[in-house]
Design an enzyme around this catalytic site. Sequence first.
Site, PDB file in Angstrom:
ATOM      1  N   ASP A 258       0.821  -1.213   0.000  1.00 24.11           N
ATOM      2  CA  ASP A 258       0.000   0.000   0.000  1.00 24.11           C
ATOM      3  C   ASP A 258       0.856   1.265   0.000  1.00 24.11           C
ATOM      4  OD1 ASP A 258      -2.480  -1.026  -0.232  1.00 24.11           O
ATOM      5  OD2 ASP A 258      -3.151  -0.590   1.800  1.00 24.11           O
ATOM      6  N   ASP A 317       2.999  -9.282   9.315  1.00 23.09           N
ATOM      7  CA  ASP A 317       3.282  -7.871   9.081  1.00 23.09           C
ATOM      8  C   ASP A 317       4.700  -7.697   8.553  1.00 23.09           C
ATOM      9  OD1 ASP A 317       0.786  -7.117   9.813  1.00 23.09           O
ATOM     10  OD2 ASP A 317       1.312  -6.422  11.817  1.00 23.09           O
ATOM     11  N   ASP A 319       7.326  -6.211   9.550  1.00 20.71           N
ATOM     12  CA  ASP A 319       8.481  -6.296  10.441  1.00 20.71           C
ATOM     13  C   ASP A 319       8.613  -7.664  11.096  1.00 20.71           C
ATOM     14  OD1 ASP A 319       6.107  -5.709  11.813  1.00 20.71           O
ATOM     15  OD2 ASP A 319       7.202  -5.028  13.579  1.00 20.71           O
ATOM     16  N   ASP A 411      -8.144  -7.027  13.169  1.00 14.75           N
ATOM     17  CA  ASP A 411      -7.790  -8.347  13.679  1.00 14.75           C
ATOM     18  C   ASP A 411      -8.712  -8.768  14.823  1.00 14.75           C
ATOM     19  OD1 ASP A 411      -6.873  -6.347  15.289  1.00 14.75           O
ATOM     20  OD2 ASP A 411      -4.782  -6.977  15.288  1.00 14.75           O
TER      21      ASP A 411
END
Length: 708
Positions: A258, A317, A319, A411
């Site tokens: 994104d 994600d 990281d 989530d």
Amino acid sequence: MSRAPNYEFQEWWNKQREKNHGLFTNESSNPSNGFLTVEISSPNPDRTAEKDRSRSARQLSWVCLLRFQQLANSLAWITNASIILLRTANRRISASPSDSSASRLYRIIKFFLFLVLLLLCVELVAYFKGWHFSPPSAASAEAAVELVYAKWLEIRADYLAPPLQSLANVCIVLFLIQSVDRVVLMLGCFWIKFRKVKPTVAMEYPVGPVEGDNVEDYPMVLVQIPMCNEREVYQQSIAAVCIMDWPKERMLVQVLDDSDDLDVQLLIKAEVQKWQQRGVHMLYRHRLIRTGYKAGNLKSAMNCDYVKNYEFVAIFDADFQPAPDFLKKTIPYFKGNDDLALVQTRWAFVNKDENLLTRLQNINLSFHFEVEQQVNGVFINFFGFNGTAGVWRIKALEDCGGWLERTTVEDMDIAVRAHLCGWKFVYLNDVKVCDMLSCTNFLPQLRERKSELTFICLQCLCELPESYEAYKKQQHRWHSGPMQLFRLCFLDILRSKVSMAKKANLIFLFFLLRKLILPFYSFTLFCIILPLTMFLPEAQLPAWVVCYIPGIMSMLNIIPAPRSFPFIVPYLLFENTMSVTKFNAMISGLFRFGSSYEWVVTKKLGRSSETDLVAYEKESDTLVEATSLLRSSSDSGLEELSKLEVTKKNVKTRRNRVYRKELALAFILLTASVRSLLSAQGIHFYFLLFQGISFLVVGLDLIGEQVS
């Protein structure tokens, strides 16, 4: 520097001594003790001496003028420094973005600060008048000031203290309920450890390469990596996913980008092309319009036609660095459990010892994963999805309606809806972690056998925010989102077909107690009520509420991270300091104030861990160490990438900021500590003093990453 000797005075004294030598007489003023007494008879004053004395006075005046000049220079320097400090603070405050809810709360806190300062002035006057120990009455008051203070005492005792005491009692009850909840969670965790309760698995996948017909035993898995402007960590996350020990023909990796930075887009696209050339099934998807943030990104990816060919989806994600055996350790739990929707794993942090801020975050998150997630997973098969490092059954996602863009905690939203549809969750916590040394010692054997290295580590490496600004934005989203969700799904919970026990757990424990009551009583009790009780002594907070119970709760919270015991006092103070951010976020999400629906991506620095992944790359049967693999630049020969690597944008210098609400609360607590000192209240004084200093440190941005 010593003063220069006065030779003129010495010369005058010698002349006077010679001239008046005959006038000195010795007498025994007290014959009994035999002491020698010297009597000096002075003659007429000498003009020379007066002249010398006048010169000494002139020198003294010059010295005084010099001292005054030095004092004036010091005062001018202090004034200029204060003006510069105020201008800098004003500039940082004006540059700080603020939403309407934060402005409302700040105005309330400013009014509260003005009120306590006014009350402190009144109490100081009463203290020096002696009224503090013997308060006057309206009947015996003589002066007007004494009458006013007597009336104030009556108003304070009859009208102000009772409602404050009632509010304090309510907060104390909420505090005790929340403390009992923490104790029950800890007892459940001890029971799990004592009985060695673990989720059961029906089968296990073998270690090593998959050959022949055995490939069909591995289900089709979709791996998604949502990211947005993740320049620092995109290489590590993509590489960690691509080297996972799973048949390549049974796995598809979606890089969901994104990013609105063109350079970052090209870098990620080139990285995807590199791994595609190495045989990894990988797709790059980019949205032109970032609607719905992460939920919109995942929803768009799940709408692809080819998703129907896959049974499970793993989400990481940007990281996060999953271990190579992540899928082999999680997918088996779905076998034979058709009602299982989610397998969630624990996080591990690469920078938990970076600074004091990351150490304090590690305490909170260790308790969350070790206690809350594990206990809820074992006893009620439900917990909040952490948004990453988990594997979902795609059928369960479709059954509960898929990803929705209505909150900033997508989530938690999808976990609650799946739970209401009857799906179960499994949490994996107790898995041995492999360290760098053991992996390095194991590499020679692997090279000789030309086999694949499979990790026994199931914890996913990720980063903690290292600056207070990033942590504050993260906590604002984590505490405003649940209130948005609670307002939206409250009626759905009541109408659902799950048992009353599950409905009660969702409403009273999951949402109200842990998401609403905790920030409410923490901020109200320790930042509002406690300072007010110093100025309204008729309303009191017991010492066990101020000190003993919070200390015990802090010790319970810190047990899952035993290495953090030296930081127990900073942890207690910092949690109370963060209560203003959590309270503001909770109110914003509950009443739709300000930027409660704004998603701010947490800044990552691309930290490396001491336990960096050491993994294999199946390319010509050659083992490649992951320390070089994860850090390697794109070696695919793409000229586009090499040019972009050279022309990467320099990271902007981040400056410390000033946080208005925290500073205002610091002055409120310090003012209340002065009032407590007048009343000689020991525990209350020390708590207010150190808590005020904690707010001051945070308000001046002196915690976490420091950039001048």
